[in-house]
Design a protein around this motif. Structure first.
Motif, PDB file in Angstrom:
ATOM      1  N   LEU A  52       0.841  -1.205   0.000  1.00  0.00           N
ATOM      2  CA  LEU A  52       0.000   0.000   0.000  1.00  0.00           C
ATOM      3  C   LEU A  52       0.873   1.252   0.000  1.00  0.00           C
ATOM      4  O   LEU A  52       1.597   1.513   0.967  1.00  0.00           O
ATOM      5  CB  LEU A  52      -0.912  -0.006   1.227  1.00  0.00           C
ATOM      6  CG  LEU A  52      -1.886   1.175   1.262  1.00  0.00           C
ATOM      7  CD1 LEU A  52      -3.305   0.698   1.408  1.00  0.00           C
ATOM      8  CD2 LEU A  52      -1.524   2.127   2.385  1.00  0.00           C
ATOM      9  N   LEU A 109      -5.596   1.570  -2.497  1.00  0.00           N
ATOM     10  CA  LEU A 109      -6.790   1.466  -1.649  1.00  0.00           C
ATOM     11  C   LEU A 109      -7.674   2.667  -1.942  1.00  0.00           C
ATOM     12  O   LEU A 109      -7.184   3.804  -1.977  1.00  0.00           O
ATOM     13  CB  LEU A 109      -6.365   1.486  -0.166  1.00  0.00           C
ATOM     14  CG  LEU A 109      -7.442   1.765   0.876  1.00  0.00           C
ATOM     15  CD1 LEU A 109      -8.437   0.603   0.974  1.00  0.00           C
ATOM     16  CD2 LEU A 109      -6.813   1.994   2.268  1.00  0.00           C
ATOM     17  N   ILE A 112      -7.807  -2.281  -3.385  1.00  0.00           N
ATOM     18  CA  ILE A 112      -8.844  -2.600  -2.396  1.00  0.00           C
ATOM     19  C   ILE A 112      -9.899  -1.505  -2.437  1.00  0.00           C
ATOM     20  O   ILE A 112      -9.566  -0.304  -2.432  1.00  0.00           O
ATOM     21  CB  ILE A 112      -8.211  -2.732  -1.000  1.00  0.00           C
ATOM     22  CG1 ILE A 112      -7.298  -3.950  -1.010  1.00  0.00           C
ATOM     23  CG2 ILE A 112      -9.288  -2.856   0.072  1.00  0.00           C
ATOM     24  CD1 ILE A 112      -6.482  -4.107   0.230  1.00  0.00           C
TER      25      ILE A 112
END
Ligand code: NAD
Length: 694
Positions: A290, A372, A400
């Motif tokens: 991430l 994300l 995500i």
């Protein structure tokens, strides 16, 4: 083996080796005593070093000993042996020397440390005080005021700061053991330099210092027992000779240990460690990488969520429907940062760095690289559907896709995409940049590594992630329904808003339930209540709020709700208008208003919440009862010294009593949420507690 003795020329090293953190177990205490005996008996040894193998000095007590009496020898015996020892002793500190570990170091003559070590006396966080001489030695070493501050906060102190205070004698680079041995060798042959022999002069603090400290700490640590006992102990250090001071510390320690707050705070300590253990999520499951995040919606929540990432140094792209929305959202974020800077907690440069990490955009193309994406748009399925369909088209493979929805189904939302395994709920609490809770909602098809990533993200942005199942209101908001409606019903039945709120604040809540309604806005839920049959208890409970909304009293934002809020002031002032609305509404519903006790207020508000909590557990929406406590501590400010609502029901009320009360309220008021959860019935019948619920 937890320890061994090594002679390095004329310096003896007492090695402690109890992985992973050298907790001061019984075996470690024995090893310390044995080491001292051996070093004392060997005339070739002129000085001693206490050193620890592995990644840290003794990091504190052995928490597995918390639930029973401490096995002999106790830590005070070890400390007494250090006091009685004849040769200079040096503590070699690395990692975290906390609690009992730091108390051992304080009983040595000298402390040397690596610069990245930390020391501290965190006992207050467990409702205790340092009980092995810390309260008497630290003030002698660094002065009354800094010592008191360190023990009342319980916060870690970086070694360079501790060095500046005088708690550490020397910072060393490179090989700590070598440096400590060399330091000890320099001191060999010199007389002992025990901290206990230092005297605090009578004028160590200004007159009235301790009374003033008690007043200040009563405000800062509202309702807490042990911080006040820490003041008592430090006062003893400043006014009594060492031995009576130690005796006083021991008495005060026992008072703290016997106080129910310490049991509640220990429950919280263990609950925090449990919460990240997810059944069925093996540790081999690694989070996805991430590096960048995108947020959709720069409103109340989106802006706060973006700040969390900027604070953690993670770049965020913030998307809105129009320029006006973006400008407004960024304006609020800047104002928040500037307010923090005005308090001296951020520099102007840091404000700019954080603002610089937030990239505003109106185009979904800017989201294509985000690892994300968190959606925080209006709470309707139509809007969410559009957003997720678009995200499905533009987000990169493996990104995500999270929703901050409060009530909507994560599975329904996941169904708007072709990749439901990448979708889950990340439910922040308002204000999102402040509240530490993050409910991580696991959808039916959420992939394990997506769940693991969300929990990892929670840690990176300094939140506590609690996994919840996908059901209306998840954990916190579902339990809150019972709490809020009981608050409103109590007002109809005879209590004033201030009586209800004061009872809750006195209990330790940061604000009362009606004040909370005013803060959130009474218009929330207005429309949904209007669609209900007025005979339902939901509609009856909302009747006062509905009338207030119709009078334009929406809460703090209109400076009037259950209370008046004079301009520029958020302190609630009781309102005559509201009193009249309450009386008329009650009369309209045929309610005979009566006197309501504080006990009834607390029982009804919290038992409603707890009974729903039992259902959450029974349905498997949460993994364990202590997770519900964590949700309330970090999402709603439930007082930690009460352990959380489930702990309160089990340990303050007792589950049999809780069950009896639910039945009693059910008989008086109809089923509502008073029909006892079958889980509670079963636990009481089997004589079990919540820990054995699942
Ligand atoms: P809000 O009205 O303050 O903000 C929503 C923002 O989304 C607005 O700025 C709006 O312009 C923007 N928006 C709407 N449609 C959009 C779209 N298609 N694309 C991009 N932006 C769009 O609402 P909020 O209070 O921040 O709530 C947002 C979400 O968070 C809701 O799902 C809500 O249930 C949830 N939530 C709210 C709270 C709370 O206390 N307010 C707490 C937890 C979760």
């Amino acid at each position: 083996m937890s320890g061994r003795f090594e002679a390095r020329g004329d310096v003896g090293i007492i090695w402690i080796d109890n992985p992973p953190v050298n907790a001061i177990s019984q075996a470690v205490r024995v090893a310390l005593l044995d080491g001292l005996k051996q070093a004392g008996a060997d005339s070739a040894i002129k000085a001693v070093v206490i050193a620890c193998a592995g990644r840290t000095f003794m990091a504190g007590a052995d928490i597995t000993e918390f639930n029973g009496p401490m096995k002999s020898p106790g830590l005070p015996e070890v400390i007494d042996a250090l006091d009685a020892f004849s040769k200079p002793v040096v503590a070699a500190l690395h990692g975290t020397a906390f609690g009992g570990g730091f108390e051992v170091a304080l009983a040595c003559d000298y402390r040397v440390a690596l610069p990245n070590a930390q020391v501290g006396l965190p006992e207050v966080k467990l409702g205790l005080l340092p009980g092995a001489g810390g309260t008497q030695r630290l003030p002698r070493l660094v002065g009354v005021e800094p010592a008191l501050q360190a023990m009342v906060s319980g916060d870690p102190i970086p070694a360079p700061v501790a060095h500046g205070m005088g708690a550490i004698d020397k910072l060393v680079e490179g090989d700590l053991t070598e440096a400590a041995v060399a330091f000890a060798r320099e001191k060999s042959g010199s007389p002992r330099r025990r901290v206990r022999d230092r005297s605090l002069t009578a004028n160590a603090v200004p007159a009235g210092f301790f009374d003033e400290a008690r007043r200040r700490i009563a405000k800062e640590k509202r309702n807490l027992f042990s911080p006040q006992r820490i003041v008592d102990a430090v006062e003893a250090a400043a006014t009594l000779p060492f031995d009576p001071g130690i005796q006083r510390e021991r008495d005060l320690f026992l008072e703290c240990a016997r106080n129910p707050q310490s049991k509640a705070l220990q429950h919280v300590f263990f609950a925090e460690r449990q919460v990240s253990k997810i059944p069925g999520l093996p540790s081999e499951v690694k989070p996805r990488p991430l590096q960048s995040v995108a947020i959709i919606g720069a409103g109340t929540m989106g802006g706060g969520i973006a700040m969390n990432f900027a604070n953690a140094g993670i770049p965020v792209t913030l998307l809105e429907v129009n320029q006006e929305g973006l400008d407004r959202g960024l304006g609020v974020i800047r104002k928040n940062y500037e307010a923090t800077a005005a308090k001296g907690k951020l520099t102007a440069e840091q404000v700019e760095t954080r603002m610089g990490l937030i990239t505003p955009t109106l185009s979904y193309d800017a989201l294509a690289h985000a690892d994300l994406v968190i959606e925080a748009v209006f709470e309707t399925l139509e809007v969410k559907k559009k957003v997720f369909e678009t995200l499905d088209r533009v987000a990169k493979k493996g990104a995500i896709l999270a929703s901050n929805t409060s009530y909507l189904s994560i599975d329904t939302i996941a169904g708007y995409t072709s990749r439901p395994e990448d979708v889950l709920g990340m439910h922040f609490f308002s204000p999102a940049n402040v509240m530490k809770l993050l409910e991580v909602v696991r959808g039916a098809r959420t992939a394990p590594d997506v769940l693991a990533t969300a929990l990892d993200v929670a840690k990176r942005i300094k939140k506590v992630g609690v996994v919840a199942g996908n059901r209306h209101g998840f954990i916190g908001n579902r339990m809150l329904e019972g709490y809020m409606r009981e608050g409103s019903l109590l007002v109809l039945e005879g209590a004033t808003p201030q009586q209800v709120d004061q009872a809750l604040v006195k209990f330790g809540m940061p604000m009362g339930v009606l004040q909370m309604g005013d803060l959130a806005g009474l218009d929330i839920g207005y429309r949904s209540r209007k669609d209900r049959d007025p005979a339902t208890f939901e509609a009856r409970a909302g009747a006062v709020a509905d009338k207030l909304v119709e009078l334009g009293r929406l809460g703090q934002k209109t400076q009037a709700g259950y209370y008046d809020y004079p301009p520029g002031n958020r302190t609630p002032v009781p309102s005559g208008v509201v009193a009249k609305v309450i009386e008329e509404t009650a009369a309209g519903q045929g309610i005979q208003r009566r006197d309501i006790s504080e006990q009834e207020i607390l029982e009804r508000c919290f038992l409603a919440m707890v009974n729903i909590g039992c259902e959450v557990l029974r349905e498997g929406i949460a993994y364990r009862s202590s997770d519900l406590d964590i949700v309330y501590l970090y999402g709603y400010g439930f007082p930690a010294h009460r352990g959380g609502p489930m702990f309160w029901a089990e340990h303050e009320l007792g589950l049999p009593q809780a069950l009896e009360k639910l039945r009693e309220y059910g008989r008086e008021q109809g089923p509502r949420w008073w029909t006892p959860s079958p889980l509670l019935e079963r636990l009481v019948a089997e004589g079990k507690g919540f820990a054995q619920a699942v």
